[in-house]
Design an enzyme around this catalytic site. Structure first.
Site, PDB file in Angstrom:
ATOM      1  N   CYS A  71      11.410   9.149  48.156  1.00  0.00           N
ATOM      2  CA  CYS A  71      11.453  10.450  47.484  1.00  0.00           C
ATOM      3  C   CYS A  71      12.722  10.599  46.645  1.00  0.00           C
ATOM      4  O   CYS A  71      12.694  11.204  45.567  1.00  0.00           O
ATOM      5  CB  CYS A  71      11.338  11.584  48.499  1.00  0.00           C
ATOM      6  SG  CYS A  71      12.611  11.567  49.792  1.00  0.00           S
ATOM      7  N   HIS A 326      14.301  15.306  52.788  1.00  0.00           N
ATOM      8  CA  HIS A 326      13.376  15.034  51.687  1.00  0.00           C
ATOM      9  C   HIS A 326      14.004  15.492  50.381  1.00  0.00           C
ATOM     10  O   HIS A 326      14.683  16.526  50.329  1.00  0.00           O
ATOM     11  CB  HIS A 326      12.054  15.759  51.911  1.00  0.00           C
ATOM     12  CG  HIS A 326      11.032  15.496  50.852  1.00  0.00           C
ATOM     13  ND1 HIS A 326      10.442  14.259  50.674  1.00  0.00           N
ATOM     14  CD2 HIS A 326      10.509  16.302  49.880  1.00  0.00           C
ATOM     15  CE1 HIS A 326       9.584  14.317  49.659  1.00  0.00           C
ATOM     16  NE2 HIS A 326       9.618  15.546  49.169  1.00  0.00           N
TER      17      HIS A 326
END
Length: 395
Positions: A71, A326
């Site tokens: 990510c 994330h």
């Protein structure tokens, strides 16, 4: 039918029409073949143009599949490839000759990924070949990267592997910040000056007394505040012949077209414990360094300072802790002038209010916005760039 009737009525002239018919069919076949060949050449040129040249991104924003905790990489790639000034450099690289060199070239693999994203109407593509290439350069996956460190790694690989010196120079000019550092002895008049360059401006989010800074402007001002070097931090003075207290200060010399600001949200203690500073910290859509920094902290002429006006282009945000979390990217399209949230393969248009969710909050929770989850988290790393008229970009 008409030709059959004429031939049966005048047998003595049958050979000439038959020959004419044969010549006509051959001519039509040649024209058809030439047309197909021309269309094939045109299609090939269009494919090459999509990679090397010409048309900008006109399709909808395209996501990138997560290949295993990628990510952070996906977010940085979206910011790179949505920057038309960067892609303008990327499209002029020298293509490696051998297949092995192509697989090992980060600029070339990034160029192919750009072409892959522009081809067709897919909502997301996989950066598999680029990820494999980066793995050859010891960029690990299935681990959480720090966005600022990974950005520096990607930039160094791009600079190292671009073979044309003029493109390397353009890449440096696009991102490089120039600072002049002053060290002045507090016991005498001895002073040292040196210029240095940096890729990002690392901004503290705490002041000298560990109080939270409230805005991006506060962070910039605190970064350029003079600092007294005393006690164990004293420096050796050549004139005094011993270690003495020094005053360290920095002056801003040059800002690039793409200004990268790094909010240092990860705090390191002496006990080797690392934790994240997730307090609220606002940042503006427009930033004028002439209004943020006083005159004595700038080392530039009027023409240089005239370019120090920026507009926000992208924010790379992190949600979670230092051990897991994330990344996603909020990027403003330079052609459409609309904000998008790139959350791996999921992409959706967002508003400025959505972007402000990255201001940070002590509780690192997530909230749903339709089918997309947007982080209510702290800005960890931002990068932006684009000149709109006389206005640069920052992030």
């Amino acid at each position: 039918i008409l030709l059959m009737g004429q031939r049966s009525g005048r047998q003595e002239r049958s050979k000439k029409p038959q020959l004419a018919l044969s010549e006509t069919m051959e001519a039509e076949t040649e024209v058809r073949n030439n047309k197909e060949e021309a269309e094939e050449v045109k299609a090939k040129n269009q494919r090459l143009a999509s990679v090397f040249g010409v048309a900008d991104l006109k399709n909808e924003a395209v996501g990138l599949y997560n290949l295993g905790q990628t990510c952070c990489l996906n977010s940085l790639l979206q910011v790179f490839l949505m920057n038309i000034h960067f892609t303008g450099i990327l499209r002029r690289i020298t293509v490696p000759q051998s297949a092995a060199q192509q697989k090992n070239s980060v600029p070339y693999q990034m160029l192919l990924l750009l072409e892959k994203m522009q081809r067709g109407k897919r909502k997301a593509v996989g950066p598999t070949e680029l990820a494999y290439c980066l793995a050859q350069h010891r960029v690990r996956f299935f681990v959480q990267h720090d966005a600022a460190q990974l950005f520096l790694t990607l930039w160094n690989l791009l600079k190292k592997q671009m073979k044309r010196p003029e493109l390397v120079e353009e890449l440096k000019n696009l991102y490089t910040i120039c600072i002049q550092e002053h060290l002045a002895c507090q016991n005498c008049s001895f002073e040292m000056k040196s210029k240095s360059t940096m890729l990002t401006l690392p901004l503290p989010v705490l002041d000298a007394d560990s109080h939270w800074l409230k805005s991006l402007e506060d962070c910039v001002q605190h970064f350029f505040l003079p600092e007294e070097l005393t006690g164990p931090n004293m420096c050796f003075c050549q004139k005094c012949g011993r270690k003495t207290p020094f005053l360290q200060s920095m002056k801003l010399v040059h800002l690039p077209q793409t200004l990268t600001l790094h909010l240092q949200r990860f705090n390191f203690e002496r006990s080797s414990r690392t934790y994240k500073l997730s307090h609220y910290l606002s940042f503006p859509q427009h930033l004028d360094f002439r209004e943020v920094l006083p005159e004595n902290q700038c080392q530039a002429d009027a023409s240089e300072k005239a370019t120090w006006q920026y507009e926000l282009f992208a924010v790379v945000a992190h949600s979670g802790s230092t051990s897991c979390g994330h990344y996603c990217a909020y990027v403003r399209s330079l052609t459409e002038h609309k904000w998008y949230c790139f959350n791996d393969s999921m992409v959706c248009p967002v508003s400025w209010d959505d972007v402000k969710c990255t201001y940070g909050h002590p509780r690192l929770n997530w909230y749903a916005n339709g089918s997309l989850f947007l982080p209510n988290a702290a800005l960890d790393f931002g990068m932006r760039a684009v000149r709109s008229g006389k206005t640069n970009g920052f992030g």
